[in-house]
Design an enzyme around this catalytic site. Structure first.
Site, PDB file in Angstrom:
ATOM      1  N   ILE A 146     -25.760 -13.145  52.244  1.00  0.00           N
ATOM      2  CA  ILE A 146     -25.689 -11.742  52.620  1.00  0.00           C
ATOM      3  C   ILE A 146     -25.947 -10.933  51.349  1.00  0.00           C
ATOM      4  CG2 ILE A 146     -24.218 -11.967  54.658  1.00  0.00           C
ATOM      5  CD1 ILE A 146     -21.797 -11.311  53.002  1.00  0.00           C
ATOM      6  N   ASP A 147     -26.416  -9.709  51.515  1.00  0.00           N
ATOM      7  CA  ASP A 147     -26.805  -8.900  50.365  1.00  0.00           C
ATOM      8  C   ASP A 147     -25.620  -8.590  49.452  1.00  0.00           C
ATOM      9  OD1 ASP A 147     -29.376  -8.813  51.392  1.00  0.00           O
ATOM     10  OD2 ASP A 147     -29.017  -6.945  52.472  1.00  0.00           O
ATOM     11  N   LYS A 148     -25.922  -8.254  48.211  1.00  0.00           N
ATOM     12  CA  LYS A 148     -24.906  -7.921  47.207  1.00  0.00           C
ATOM     13  C   LYS A 148     -23.890  -6.903  47.742  1.00  0.00           C
ATOM     14  CE  LYS A 148     -24.405  -5.342  42.902  1.00  0.00           C
ATOM     15  NZ  LYS A 148     -25.091  -4.478  41.915  1.00  0.00           N
TER      16      LYS A 148
ATOM     17  N   ARG B  81     -30.629  -3.840  58.115  1.00  0.00           N
ATOM     18  CA  ARG B  81     -31.005  -2.615  57.407  1.00  0.00           C
ATOM     19  C   ARG B  81     -32.420  -2.170  57.792  1.00  0.00           C
ATOM     20  NH1 ARG B  81     -29.935  -4.442  51.370  1.00  0.00           N
ATOM     21  NH2 ARG B  81     -30.440  -2.249  50.897  1.00  0.00           N
TER      22      ARG B  81
END
Length: 303
Positions: A137-139, A237
């Site tokens: 998963i993204d930062k 997103r």
């Protein structure tokens, strides 16, 4: 080390080379085989091919398995929120702001560094910099990740992921008031041709499917739950921007005027999968982190 060899049989005729080699190397994942092909460690009739090459009857295949490199990453004593752990896997609640694995500009402080300190063993399928990492998963996305401690568990979980058998639900706060209770976004995602640092819905992208359901509506914002069928980079997103309801706080895909929450308001709230050894159905859910709950409270009050 002498290359391994194989001649394509009638059963393997018209089958992709990466699938043939994955079947011939039972302890290796298809993604690992694709890495060998990219590294030009696989030859068909003496020629380099791509992973989607369809084998022909009688093709002579040669391939070399690279030696496993010793892990050079140094473990770091970073606190982890471990929701579940056994001898095969961990389920971790990753905080917002933590990068999952090392990359350019992120050589320390990642989830991988913390896992190396916590665990004696992690699967090595994804190489030196991504031990144990089945999915990312993204930062600035918080929430649940499953981590594999051994290659067998990793392969089993990766197969579930590829077959869409791992269930993942996210909560997101988006700009705009979504007028319907639920929706489905089926739009391919690939590199944005205008900006290689971003992803976008593009005609020749990889298939991507996101289901969403409205949890709570506000005058200018909507709290939603998203369920992924696929796991493309930045999928939620990109998809929410595509239907013109971008995520609050998203610096890459959101509007310039947004509520600053240090990155997108996105939380991986639930994950469920079949345990690779016990075959038990495992389901995990965590509360929203403080920043997200404070955002909801603020929007309820102001909007």
């Amino acid at each position: 080390m002498k290359p391994l060899e194989h001649t394509i049989t009638e059963e393997q005729h018209r089958v992709r080379i990466d699938k043939v080699l994955a079947d011939l190397n039972k302890d290796m994942s298809r993604s690992q085989v694709q890495t060998w092909i990219t590294q030009q460690l696989v030859l068909v009739n003496g020629e380099v091919v791509k992973a989607n090459y369809k084998c022909q009857l009688g093709d002579h295949i040669e391939w070399s398995i690279p030696k496993a490199e010793p892990l050079q990453l140094a473990p770091e004593a970073i606190e982890l929120d471990i929701i579940y752990e056994d001898s095969d896997l961990l389920v971790v609640n990753k905080p917002k702001g933590m990068v999952v694995h090392p990359s350019a500009g992120h050589q320390h402080g990642t989830l991988v560094h913390a896992l190396l300190y916590h665990c004696e063993d992690l699967s090595g399928i994804n190489g030196i910099e991504r031990p144990g990492i089945v999915h990312r998963i993204d930062k600035d996305t918080s929430g649940l990740l499953v981590v594999a401690k051994n290659d067998q568990a990793h392969q089993h979980l990766s197969k579930q992921l590829a077959n869409k058998d791992i269930k993942r639900k996210y909560h997101a706060m988006v700009h705009g008031n979504i007028p319907h209770e639920k929706g489905l976004i089926d739009a391919p995602i690939g590199r944005d041709p205008k900006d290689r640092q971003r992803m976008a819905v593009v005609e020749n992208g990889k298939p991507a499917v996101t289901h969403f359901q409205v949890i709570e509506q506000f005058s200018d914002y909507t709290l939603i739950e998203c369920q992924l069928e696929t796991g493309r980079t930045h999928q939620i997103r990109v998809h929410m921007k595509y239907i013109e309801y971008p995520l609050v706080g998203d610096p890459k895909y959101g509007p310039r005027k947004t509520i600053d929450v240090n990155g997108q308001a996105l939380h991986a709230k639930e994950i469920a999968f079949t345990h690779p050894t016990t075959k038990e159905w495992m389901h995990f859910e965590v509360d929203l982190p403080d920043y997200f709950q404070e955002l909801i409270d603020y929007i309820r009050k102001m909007y």
